[in-house]
Design a protein around this motif. Structure first.
Motif, PDB file in Angstrom:
ATOM      1  N   GLU A   1       0.835  -1.204   0.000  1.00 17.09           N
ATOM      2  CA  GLU A   1       0.000   0.000   0.000  1.00 17.09           C
ATOM      3  C   GLU A   1       0.869   1.254   0.000  1.00 17.09           C
ATOM      4  O   GLU A   1       0.512   2.269  -0.614  1.00 17.09           O
ATOM      5  CB  GLU A   1      -0.914   0.002   1.225  1.00 17.09           C
ATOM      6  CG  GLU A   1      -1.971  -1.090   1.196  1.00 17.09           C
ATOM      7  CD  GLU A   1      -2.763  -1.174   2.483  1.00 17.09           C
ATOM      8  OE1 GLU A   1      -3.833  -1.800   2.495  1.00 17.09           O
ATOM      9  OE2 GLU A   1      -2.301  -0.615   3.507  1.00 17.09           O
TER      10      GLU A   1
ATOM     11  N   PRO B   1      -9.507   1.647  -3.369  1.00 22.06           N
ATOM     12  CA  PRO B   1      -9.803   0.239  -3.050  1.00 22.06           C
ATOM     13  C   PRO B   1      -8.913  -0.745  -3.802  1.00 22.06           C
ATOM     14  O   PRO B   1      -8.580  -1.802  -3.281  1.00 22.06           O
ATOM     15  CB  PRO B   1     -11.273   0.091  -3.459  1.00 22.06           C
ATOM     16  CG  PRO B   1     -11.830   1.475  -3.390  1.00 22.06           C
ATOM     17  CD  PRO B   1     -10.712   2.380  -3.796  1.00 22.06           C
ATOM     18  N   ALA B   2      -8.527  -0.397  -5.024  1.00 22.19           N
ATOM     19  CA  ALA B   2      -7.714  -1.313  -5.830  1.00 22.19           C
ATOM     20  C   ALA B   2      -6.341  -1.561  -5.201  1.00 22.19           C
ATOM     21  O   ALA B   2      -5.754  -2.627  -5.380  1.00 22.19           O
ATOM     22  CB  ALA B   2      -7.536  -0.755  -7.240  1.00 22.19           C
ATOM     23  N   LEU B   3      -5.819  -0.600  -4.451  1.00 23.55           N
ATOM     24  CA  LEU B   3      -4.501  -0.746  -3.851  1.00 23.55           C
ATOM     25  C   LEU B   3      -4.574  -1.339  -2.440  1.00 23.55           C
ATOM     26  O   LEU B   3      -3.603  -1.911  -1.964  1.00 23.55           O
ATOM     27  CB  LEU B   3      -3.798   0.619  -3.791  1.00 23.55           C
ATOM     28  CG  LEU B   3      -2.318   0.641  -3.398  1.00 23.55           C
ATOM     29  CD1 LEU B   3      -1.493  -0.258  -4.306  1.00 23.55           C
ATOM     30  CD2 LEU B   3      -1.786   2.068  -3.427  1.00 23.55           C
ATOM     31  N   ALA B   4      -5.729  -1.195  -1.798  1.00 25.14           N
ATOM     32  CA  ALA B   4      -5.890  -1.727  -0.446  1.00 25.14           C
ATOM     33  C   ALA B   4      -6.066  -3.240  -0.488  1.00 25.14           C
ATOM     34  O   ALA B   4      -6.762  -3.775  -1.354  1.00 25.14           O
ATOM     35  CB  ALA B   4      -7.103  -1.083   0.232  1.00 25.14           C
ATOM     36  N   LYS B   5      -5.454  -3.934   0.460  1.00 23.72           N
ATOM     37  CA  LYS B   5      -5.535  -5.397   0.486  1.00 23.72           C
ATOM     38  C   LYS B   5      -6.959  -5.872   0.739  1.00 23.72           C
ATOM     39  O   LYS B   5      -7.409  -6.859   0.152  1.00 23.72           O
ATOM     40  CB  LYS B   5      -4.602  -5.945   1.566  1.00 23.72           C
ATOM     41  CG  LYS B   5      -4.582  -7.465   1.641  1.00 23.72           C
ATOM     42  CD  LYS B   5      -3.653  -7.952   2.732  1.00 23.72           C
ATOM     43  CE  LYS B   5      -3.690  -9.473   2.836  1.00 23.72           C
ATOM     44  NZ  LYS B   5      -2.800  -9.972   3.914  1.00 23.72           N
ATOM     45  N   ASN B   6      -7.679  -5.155   1.615  1.00 23.39           N
ATOM     46  CA  ASN B   6      -9.058  -5.559   1.926  1.00 23.39           C
ATOM     47  C   ASN B   6     -10.079  -4.977   0.953  1.00 23.39           C
ATOM     48  O   ASN B   6     -11.284  -5.093   1.160  1.00 23.39           O
ATOM     49  CB  ASN B   6      -9.426  -5.162   3.355  1.00 23.39           C
ATOM     50  CG  ASN B   6      -9.304  -3.660   3.586  1.00 23.39           C
ATOM     51  OD1 ASN B   6      -9.153  -2.880   2.657  1.00 23.39           O
ATOM     52  ND2 ASN B   6      -9.369  -3.258   4.851  1.00 23.39           N
ATOM     53  N   LYS B   7      -9.574  -4.322  -0.110  1.00 22.16           N
ATOM     54  CA  LYS B   7     -10.423  -3.769  -1.174  1.00 22.16           C
ATOM     55  C   LYS B   7     -11.385  -2.692  -0.664  1.00 22.16           C
ATOM     56  O   LYS B   7     -12.435  -2.453  -1.253  1.00 22.16           O
ATOM     57  CB  LYS B   7     -11.215  -4.882  -1.882  1.00 22.16           C
ATOM     58  CG  LYS B   7     -10.340  -5.981  -2.477  1.00 22.16           C
ATOM     59  CD  LYS B   7      -9.286  -5.412  -3.400  1.00 22.16           C
ATOM     60  CE  LYS B   7      -8.360  -6.492  -3.945  1.00 22.16           C
ATOM     61  NZ  LYS B   7      -7.271  -5.921  -4.783  1.00 22.16           N
ATOM     62  N   GLN B   8     -10.993  -2.049   0.421  1.00 25.52           N
ATOM     63  CA  GLN B   8     -11.770  -0.929   0.945  1.00 25.52           C
ATOM     64  C   GLN B   8     -10.867   0.296   1.016  1.00 25.52           C
ATOM     65  O   GLN B   8      -9.875   0.298   1.746  1.00 25.52           O
ATOM     66  CB  GLN B   8     -12.339  -1.251   2.331  1.00 25.52           C
ATOM     67  CG  GLN B   8     -13.424  -2.317   2.324  1.00 25.52           C
ATOM     68  CD  GLN B   8     -14.023  -2.536   3.699  1.00 25.52           C
ATOM     69  OE1 GLN B   8     -13.527  -2.018   4.698  1.00 25.52           O
ATOM     70  NE2 GLN B   8     -15.097  -3.293   3.765  1.00 25.52           N
ATOM     71  N   GLY B   9     -11.220   1.318   0.232  1.00 31.43           N
ATOM     72  CA  GLY B   9     -10.415   2.535   0.243  1.00 31.43           C
ATOM     73  C   GLY B   9     -10.518   3.253   1.582  1.00 31.43           C
ATOM     74  O   GLY B   9     -11.471   3.055   2.334  1.00 31.43           O
ATOM     75  N   ARG B  10      -9.533   4.074   1.896  1.00 30.27           N
ATOM     76  CA  ARG B  10      -9.561   4.826   3.144  1.00 30.27           C
ATOM     77  C   ARG B  10      -8.714   6.083   3.026  1.00 30.27           C
ATOM     78  O   ARG B  10      -7.909   6.222   2.103  1.00 30.27           O
ATOM     79  CB  ARG B  10      -9.049   3.972   4.310  1.00 30.27           C
ATOM     80  CG  ARG B  10      -7.613   3.483   4.195  1.00 30.27           C
ATOM     81  CD  ARG B  10      -7.250   2.601   5.384  1.00 30.27           C
ATOM     82  NE  ARG B  10      -5.869   2.181   5.398  1.00 30.27           N
ATOM     83  CZ  ARG B  10      -5.395   1.132   4.738  1.00 30.27           C
ATOM     84  NH1 ARG B  10      -6.219   0.397   4.003  1.00 30.27           N
ATOM     85  NH2 ARG B  10      -4.115   0.813   4.806  1.00 30.27           N
TER      86      ARG B  10
ATOM     87  N   LYS C   1      -9.834  -4.799   8.718  1.00 26.51           N
ATOM     88  CA  LYS C   1     -11.245  -5.016   8.407  1.00 26.51           C
ATOM     89  C   LYS C   1     -11.962  -5.775   9.504  1.00 26.51           C
ATOM     90  O   LYS C   1     -13.139  -5.527   9.776  1.00 26.51           O
ATOM     91  CB  LYS C   1     -11.365  -5.783   7.073  1.00 26.51           C
ATOM     92  CG  LYS C   1     -12.782  -5.854   6.523  1.00 26.51           C
ATOM     93  CD  LYS C   1     -12.767  -6.504   5.150  1.00 26.51           C
ATOM     94  CE  LYS C   1     -14.184  -6.537   4.550  1.00 26.51           C
ATOM     95  NZ  LYS C   1     -14.169  -7.153   3.199  1.00 26.51           N
TER      96      LYS C   1
END
Length: 325
Positions: free
Chosen positions: A97, A117-126, A215
């Motif tokens: 990330e 989201p595409a870069l986050a491992k859990n596919k949730q942007g933050r 998550k």
């Protein structure tokens, strides 16, 4: 795969354990098999999915960084890795990330980073607010350095040539840890360290999980590791608290009253517990007016009408009430 039974899965687990494979690694393999069965069942290609029991994982890593270790590590790292480590230490983000971060995700006017989201491992942007002054200065300097490059890279953290993102730095990492004298460390230890530091400072669990990108609570709890120093601080606090407590046994008082020099130690079921004070006597209990005899009530009224000090002195000497008046 349709012919695989629960007995086959158990045999597979024993075979892998016989090769000294860690339980966690075997569980990852079992998870893939379990996922495959669930997909087949959802597509109605099979009617039954075998039950897959996971192994107990006792090999959970517990590495983390103390502040002095981070300072020592930074002194022995190549310059290109220093910003990476500083951000990892204070954000708790995963390595990919961080290394995959692009300038289009960094807002230097609002001072925040938007992880897609595409870069986050859990596919949730933050979002990550840049409120830390050291990080603000670091990102501003890296942005200004792009002005001296003909074709600046879109990535934030660049390799030694400044042409592309950083990919692998395993050798530089091992060498820096050795030279810093901090033993064998993992980059992922920064993630555990950040969780621990946030919890130490009283950060609500939900907020801490949003910062680090956790998550599920169970994974977050696994990273919230108590160190030896944490236990030492807790025991010192306990020692200080015990010193404030009295070693004298509380004495019950029938009257349920408290005196200034004694102090309240405990109330329980309507009974007051006080500590005795040497050399002092409790005053006599006052008798309610309704319980007084008529003669006693009359004498009390006559005594109270005289000067207060004289009345009490005469009463103690046994002088009749008539003579006092």
């Amino acid at each position: 795969m349709i012919d695989i039974s629960e007995m086959d899965i158990e045999a597979y687990k024993r075979w892998r354990l016989g090769k000294d494979i860690a339980n966690a690694s075997i569980n990852r393999e079992l998870a893939i098999i379990k996922r495959g069965f669930n997909i087949l069942k959802a597509q109605k290609r099979i009617n039954y999915a075998p039950r897959i029991r996971m192994l107990a994982e006792g090999n959970v890593r517990q590495g983390f960084f103390e502040k002095w270790e981070v300072a020592a590590l930074l002194k022995n790292l190549p310059d290109r890795l220093v910003p990476v480590i500083k951000f990892a230490y204070k954000s708790g983000w995963r390595k990919e990330e961080i290394l995959g971060l692009k300038w289009e995700m960094v807002d230097l006017e609002a001072w925040e980073i938007n992880l897609p989201p595409a870069l986050a491992k859990n596919k949730q942007g933050r979002k990550f607010p840049l409120v830390d002054q050291e990080l603000k200065k670091m990102f501003r300097e890296m942005w200004n350095n792009r002005a001296h490059v003909a074709e600046p890279s879109p990535y934030v953290f660049l390799n030694e040539f400044g042409t592309d993102r950083i990919n692998i730095f395993r050798k530089a990492w091992i060498s820096a840890c050795k030279d810093a004298g901090i033993g064998q460390k993992l980059f992922h230890d920064f993630r555990r360290t950040c969780v621990r530091n946030l919890v130490r400072e009283g950060t609500p669990e939900k907020v801490a999980m949003q910062i680090t990108g956790h998550k599920t609570r169970n994974v977050f709890e696994a990273y919230n590791i108590v160190s030896l120093e944490d236990m030492k601080r807790a025991l010192k606090n306990q020692e200080a608290g015990l010193k404030k407590q009295s070693a004298k046994k509380p004495v019950p008082s029938k009257k349920g009253k408290f005196f200034k020099k004694e102090g309240i130690t405990k109330n329980h079921d309507g009974q007051a517990y006080v500590l005795e004070v040497e050399g002092e006597e409790e005053p006599e209990e006052e008798v309610p007016a309704e319980e007084m005899a008529p003669e006693e009530e009359k004498a009390e009224e006559e005594i109270s009408s005289a000067p207060e000090e004289e009345a009490f002195e005469k009463a103690e000497e046994g002088t009749p009430v008539e003579k006092i008046i």
